[in-house]
Design a protein around this motif. Structure first.
Motif, PDB file in Angstrom:
ATOM      1  N   GLN A  19       0.836  -1.201   0.000  1.00  0.00           N
ATOM      2  CA  GLN A  19       0.000   0.000   0.000  1.00  0.00           C
ATOM      3  C   GLN A  19       0.877   1.261   0.000  1.00  0.00           C
ATOM      4  O   GLN A  19       0.595   2.217  -0.733  1.00  0.00           O
ATOM      5  N   ALA A  20       1.930   1.274   0.806  1.00  0.00           N
ATOM      6  CA  ALA A  20       2.826   2.431   0.848  1.00  0.00           C
ATOM      7  C   ALA A  20       3.539   2.615  -0.492  1.00  0.00           C
ATOM      8  O   ALA A  20       3.701   3.747  -0.969  1.00  0.00           O
ATOM      9  N   GLY A  21       3.955   1.522  -1.111  1.00  0.00           N
ATOM     10  CA  GLY A  21       4.606   1.611  -2.421  1.00  0.00           C
ATOM     11  C   GLY A  21       3.667   2.164  -3.471  1.00  0.00           C
ATOM     12  O   GLY A  21       4.056   3.000  -4.293  1.00  0.00           O
ATOM     13  N   SER A  22       2.419   1.733  -3.449  1.00  0.00           N
ATOM     14  CA  SER A  22       1.429   2.224  -4.407  1.00  0.00           C
ATOM     15  C   SER A  22       1.165   3.716  -4.203  1.00  0.00           C
ATOM     16  O   SER A  22       1.104   4.484  -5.158  1.00  0.00           O
ATOM     17  N   LYS A  23       1.024   4.121  -2.947  1.00  0.00           N
ATOM     18  CA  LYS A  23       0.766   5.533  -2.644  1.00  0.00           C
ATOM     19  C   LYS A  23       1.963   6.389  -3.049  1.00  0.00           C
ATOM     20  O   LYS A  23       1.795   7.475  -3.628  1.00  0.00           O
TER      21      LYS A  23
ATOM     22  N   SER B  84       1.963   6.804  -6.847  1.00  0.00           N
ATOM     23  CA  SER B  84       0.949   7.733  -7.353  1.00  0.00           C
ATOM     24  C   SER B  84       1.312   9.174  -7.012  1.00  0.00           C
ATOM     25  O   SER B  84       1.138  10.082  -7.845  1.00  0.00           O
ATOM     26  N   GLU B  85       1.845   9.414  -5.816  1.00  0.00           N
ATOM     27  CA  GLU B  85       2.258  10.774  -5.438  1.00  0.00           C
ATOM     28  C   GLU B  85       3.427  11.252  -6.296  1.00  0.00           C
ATOM     29  O   GLU B  85       3.491  12.418  -6.682  1.00  0.00           O
ATOM     30  N   THR B  86       4.340  10.353  -6.618  1.00  0.00           N
ATOM     31  CA  THR B  86       5.476  10.712  -7.467  1.00  0.00           C
ATOM     32  C   THR B  86       5.000  11.061  -8.871  1.00  0.00           C
ATOM     33  O   THR B  86       5.455  12.053  -9.457  1.00  0.00           O
ATOM     34  N   ASP B  87       4.088  10.272  -9.408  1.00  0.00           N
ATOM     35  CA  ASP B  87       3.545  10.561 -10.737  1.00  0.00           C
ATOM     36  C   ASP B  87       2.833  11.910 -10.761  1.00  0.00           C
ATOM     37  O   ASP B  87       2.981  12.696 -11.700  1.00  0.00           O
ATOM     38  N   GLN B  88       2.084  12.204  -9.705  1.00  0.00           N
ATOM     39  CA  GLN B  88       1.369  13.479  -9.621  1.00  0.00           C
ATOM     40  C   GLN B  88       2.363  14.639  -9.541  1.00  0.00           C
ATOM     41  O   GLN B  88       2.179  15.672 -10.205  1.00  0.00           O
ATOM     42  N   ALA B  89       3.431  14.495  -8.773  1.00  0.00           N
ATOM     43  CA  ALA B  89       4.446  15.548  -8.667  1.00  0.00           C
ATOM     44  C   ALA B  89       5.145  15.766 -10.004  1.00  0.00           C
ATOM     45  O   ALA B  89       5.428  16.907 -10.388  1.00  0.00           O
ATOM     46  N   ILE B  90       5.401  14.701 -10.732  1.00  0.00           N
ATOM     47  CA  ILE B  90       6.048  14.826 -12.047  1.00  0.00           C
ATOM     48  C   ILE B  90       5.140  15.567 -13.017  1.00  0.00           C
ATOM     49  O   ILE B  90       5.594  16.434 -13.780  1.00  0.00           O
TER      50      ILE B  90
END
Length: 126
Positions: free
Chosen positions: A61-65, A68-74
């Motif tokens: 779950q932490a890896g998935s979150k 997704s947060e990294t993709d959003q920041a990019i």
């Protein structure tokens, strides 16, 4: 004369050491063989199984979150970079058009800047 306690260690084969009589630490003998560790290991693995599964789920779950947060920041960084590039292009076009419209003002600014720099450098040399 009082009896002094002996500070020497008794030999290992002393018969008085056969039965220490300590309830928490049984001395292994033929009547009391050492306990095998396999049941303890199995019981520990059985007890730890739910915690291990929960930790594995939390890690996923932490890896998935994080992903997704990294993709959003990019994506946000890309959008801001694009805006900055557009602003830079507009500013450069604006400067170029102003230079074409009023070349003498920019020539005067260049001369004034050169004089100011030479005065400052001349004062620093003294």
């Amino acid at each position: 004369m009082p009896n002094k306690p002996s500070l020497t260690t008794p030999p290992a084969n002393d018969p008085s050491l056969d039965n220490l009589g300590h309830p928490a630490i049984p001395f292994p003998s033929s009547a009391n063989p050492p306990v095998q560790t396999e049941p303890v290991v199995e019981k520990t693995a059985e007890i730890m199984q739910p915690a291990s599964e929960k930790l594995t789920a939390l890690r996923a779950q932490a890896g998935s979150k994080l992903r997704s947060e990294t993709d959003q920041a990019i994506r946000k960084l890309g959008a801001h970079s694009e805006k900055l590039y557009v602003s830079q292009a507009k500013l450069l076009d604006n400067c170029h058009s102003q230079l074409r419209k009023q070349p003498m003002i920019f020539l005067g600014l260049a001369v004034a800047t050169a004089v100011a720099v030479s005065v400052l450098l001349h004062r620093q040399m003294r």
